[in-house]
Design a protein around this motif. Structure first.
Motif, PDB file in Angstrom:
ATOM      1  N   PHE A 113       0.537  -1.302  -0.081  1.00 11.92           N
ATOM      2  CA  PHE A 113      -0.384   0.350  -0.159  1.00 11.92           C
ATOM      3  C   PHE A 113       0.787   0.924  -0.074  1.00 11.92           C
ATOM      4  N   PRO A 114       1.405   1.744   0.862  1.00 12.42           N
ATOM      5  CA  PRO A 114       2.632   2.214   0.716  1.00 12.42           C
ATOM      6  C   PRO A 114       3.361   2.874  -0.624  1.00 12.42           C
ATOM      7  N   PHE A 115       3.955   2.121  -1.271  1.00  6.06           N
ATOM      8  CA  PHE A 115       4.053   2.849  -2.006  1.00  6.06           C
ATOM      9  C   PHE A 115       3.582   2.775  -3.377  1.00  6.06           C
ATOM     10  N   SER A 116       3.291   1.853  -3.578  1.00  2.94           N
ATOM     11  CA  SER A 116       1.994   1.837  -4.947  1.00  2.94           C
ATOM     12  C   SER A 116       0.620   3.572  -4.198  1.00  2.94           C
ATOM     13  N   ALA A 117       0.780   3.657  -3.189  1.00  4.30           N
ATOM     14  CA  ALA A 117       0.665   5.131  -2.947  1.00  4.30           C
ATOM     15  C   ALA A 117       0.752   6.613  -2.954  1.00  4.30           C
ATOM     16  N   MET A 118       2.552   6.110  -2.789  1.00  2.00           N
ATOM     17  CA  MET A 118       3.084   7.300  -3.060  1.00  2.00           C
ATOM     18  C   MET A 118       3.597   7.300  -4.253  1.00  2.00           C
ATOM     19  N   LEU A 119       3.612   6.432  -5.718  1.00  2.00           N
ATOM     20  CA  LEU A 119       3.586   6.158  -6.651  1.00  2.00           C
ATOM     21  C   LEU A 119       2.370   7.394  -7.908  1.00  2.00           C
ATOM     22  N   ALA A 120       1.574   6.908  -6.791  1.00  4.13           N
ATOM     23  CA  ALA A 120      -0.808   7.362  -7.703  1.00  4.13           C
ATOM     24  C   ALA A 120      -0.119   8.814  -6.971  1.00  4.13           C
ATOM     25  N   PHE A 121       0.302   9.161  -5.666  1.00  2.92           N
ATOM     26  CA  PHE A 121       0.007  10.774  -5.560  1.00  2.92           C
ATOM     27  C   PHE A 121       0.820  11.074  -6.398  1.00  2.92           C
ATOM     28  N   THR A 122       2.598  10.497  -7.225  1.00  7.42           N
ATOM     29  CA  THR A 122       3.243  11.612  -7.456  1.00  7.42           C
ATOM     30  C   THR A 122       3.061  11.517  -8.970  1.00  7.42           C
ATOM     31  N   LEU A 123       1.497  10.865  -9.607  1.00 15.10           N
ATOM     32  CA  LEU A 123       1.368  11.139 -10.567  1.00 15.10           C
ATOM     33  C   LEU A 123       0.661  11.758 -10.852  1.00 15.10           C
ATOM     34  N   THR A 133       9.494  16.384  -8.295  1.00 20.29           N
ATOM     35  CA  THR A 133       9.434  15.069  -8.783  1.00 20.29           C
ATOM     36  C   THR A 133       9.770  14.040  -6.456  1.00 20.29           C
ATOM     37  N   LEU A 134      10.836  14.093  -6.108  1.00 19.04           N
ATOM     38  CA  LEU A 134      11.429  14.385  -5.516  1.00 19.04           C
ATOM     39  C   LEU A 134      10.202  14.082  -3.960  1.00 19.04           C
ATOM     40  N   LEU A 135       9.959  15.679  -4.151  1.00 19.72           N
ATOM     41  CA  LEU A 135       9.165  16.519  -3.250  1.00 19.72           C
ATOM     42  C   LEU A 135       7.690  15.535  -2.962  1.00 19.72           C
ATOM     43  N   ASP A 136       7.113  15.503  -4.289  1.00 15.62           N
ATOM     44  CA  ASP A 136       6.694  14.864  -4.785  1.00 15.62           C
ATOM     45  C   ASP A 136       5.844  13.232  -3.809  1.00 15.62           C
ATOM     46  N   LEU A 137       7.564  12.943  -4.368  1.00 16.79           N
ATOM     47  CA  LEU A 137       7.807  10.977  -3.781  1.00 16.79           C
ATOM     48  C   LEU A 137       7.825  10.977  -1.935  1.00 16.79           C
ATOM     49  N   GLY A 138       8.150  12.041  -1.916  1.00 20.55           N
ATOM     50  CA  GLY A 138       8.227  12.225  -0.014  1.00 20.55           C
ATOM     51  C   GLY A 138       6.654  12.328   0.888  1.00 20.55           C
ATOM     52  N   ILE A 139       6.108  13.710  -0.265  1.00 21.55           N
ATOM     53  CA  ILE A 139       5.051  13.362   0.481  1.00 21.55           C
ATOM     54  C   ILE A 139       4.101  11.867   0.471  1.00 21.55           C
ATOM     55  N   GLY A 140       4.371  11.822  -0.973  1.00 19.81           N
ATOM     56  CA  GLY A 140       3.049  10.495  -0.772  1.00 19.81           C
ATOM     57  C   GLY A 140       3.905   9.233   0.067  1.00 19.81           C
ATOM     58  N   ALA A 141       5.142   9.608   0.244  1.00 16.43           N
ATOM     59  CA  ALA A 141       5.187   8.117   0.758  1.00 16.43           C
ATOM     60  C   ALA A 141       4.902   8.241   2.522  1.00 16.43           C
ATOM     61  N   LEU A 142       4.914  10.151   3.290  1.00 16.60           N
ATOM     62  CA  LEU A 142       4.996  10.419   4.109  1.00 16.60           C
ATOM     63  C   LEU A 142       3.269   9.764   4.069  1.00 16.60           C
ATOM     64  N   ILE A 143       2.726  10.874   3.783  1.00 15.16           N
ATOM     65  CA  ILE A 143       0.902  10.520   3.645  1.00 15.16           C
ATOM     66  C   ILE A 143       0.117   8.687   3.916  1.00 15.16           C
ATOM     67  N   LEU A 146       1.528   6.528   6.479  1.00  9.35           N
ATOM     68  CA  LEU A 146       0.951   7.490   7.837  1.00  9.35           C
ATOM     69  C   LEU A 146      -1.012   6.472   7.958  1.00  9.35           C
ATOM     70  N   ALA A 147      -1.320   6.127   6.906  1.00 12.12           N
ATOM     71  CA  ALA A 147      -1.990   5.816   6.445  1.00 12.12           C
ATOM     72  C   ALA A 147      -2.499   4.365   6.842  1.00 12.12           C
ATOM     73  N   TRP A 148      -1.129   3.587   5.971  1.00  7.53           N
ATOM     74  CA  TRP A 148      -0.564   2.310   6.568  1.00  7.53           C
ATOM     75  C   TRP A 148      -1.061   2.100   8.861  1.00  7.53           C
ATOM     76  N   LEU A 149      -0.360   3.333   8.531  1.00 10.89           N
ATOM     77  CA  LEU A 149       0.259   2.988  10.297  1.00 10.89           C
ATOM     78  C   LEU A 149      -0.913   3.008  11.004  1.00 10.89           C
ATOM     79  N   GLY A 150      -1.865   4.126  10.543  1.00 10.93           N
ATOM     80  CA  GLY A 150      -3.014   4.183  11.286  1.00 10.93           C
ATOM     81  C   GLY A 150      -4.124   3.529  11.169  1.00 10.93           C
ATOM     82  N   PHE A 151      -4.450   2.478   9.905  1.00 12.56           N
ATOM     83  CA  PHE A 151      -5.426   1.233   9.769  1.00 12.56           C
ATOM     84  C   PHE A 151      -4.352  -0.157  10.127  1.00 12.56           C
ATOM     85  N   SER A 152      -3.368   0.049  10.586  1.00 13.91           N
ATOM     86  CA  SER A 152      -2.725  -1.127  11.094  1.00 13.91           C
ATOM     87  C   SER A 152      -2.799  -1.017  13.158  1.00 13.91           C
TER      88      SER A 152
END
Length: 166
Positions: A113-123, A133-143, A146-152
């Motif tokens: 989930f986190p890496f797929s969502a990060m790529l989707a966010f960046t696109l 791109t690097l900032l978008d990848l970083g923000i996407g990875a962070l969001i 956090l979503a993955w951790l929250g659901f877990s």
């Protein structure tokens, strides 16, 4: 004063209402609702199962699509004012946003989930004009992380964080 942009003016001077956009959103909501049916409906200690979010998004899309259709048919959608410039349709941007929506469908099983969502966010951010791109990848990875951790923490599994490591 009736303006005519791209030959799509109505008698009232505004642009022809895009009722078809509301229909597309309504259909997308129906697809989400259908997808929610296939998700296990087990609940955890908070009383929500994994399908709750998908169901809520599907219902929201159906409702918003219906309201958009009604507004379009009543002519209540406001055309851009004369001082506002309407952005032209960009097929590459649309296809990039569409790819952002499709990436998780193709990659979530092996990237997680986190890496797929990060790529989707960046696109999607690139479809809207971002070129950081690097900032978008970083923000996407962070969001996404956090979503993955929250659901877990709620006891809702979104799968392993990075399945290729396991």
């Amino acid at each position: 004063m009736s303006s005519m942009k791209n030959g799509s003016a109505t008698a009232g001077g505004g642009r022809r209402a895009a009722w078809w956009l509301g229909l597309a959103i309504l259909v997308m909501g129906a697809v989400w609702l259908n997808g929610a049916r296939s998700i296990a409906s087990t609940t955890n200690y908070v009383g929500l199962g994994p399908s709750a979010i998908v169901l809520a998004v599907g219902l929201g899309l159906v409702l918003l699509g219906f309201l958009l259709i009604v507004q379009a048919l009543k002519g209540q959608l406001a055309p851009p004012s004369e001082d506002e410039e309407e952005a032209p349709f960009s097929r590459p941007a649309f296809l990039m946003a569409l790819a952002g929506v499709g990436v998780p469908l193709l990659t979530i099983r092996w990237l997680g989930f986190p890496f797929s969502a990060m790529l989707a966010f960046t696109l999607v951010t690139h479809a809207f004009g971002s070129r950081r791109t690097l900032l978008d990848l970083g923000i996407g990875a962070l969001i996404a992380s956090l979503a993955w951790l929250g659901f877990s923490r709620l006891g809702i599994s979104l799968g392993p964080f990075f399945p290729l490591l396991g």
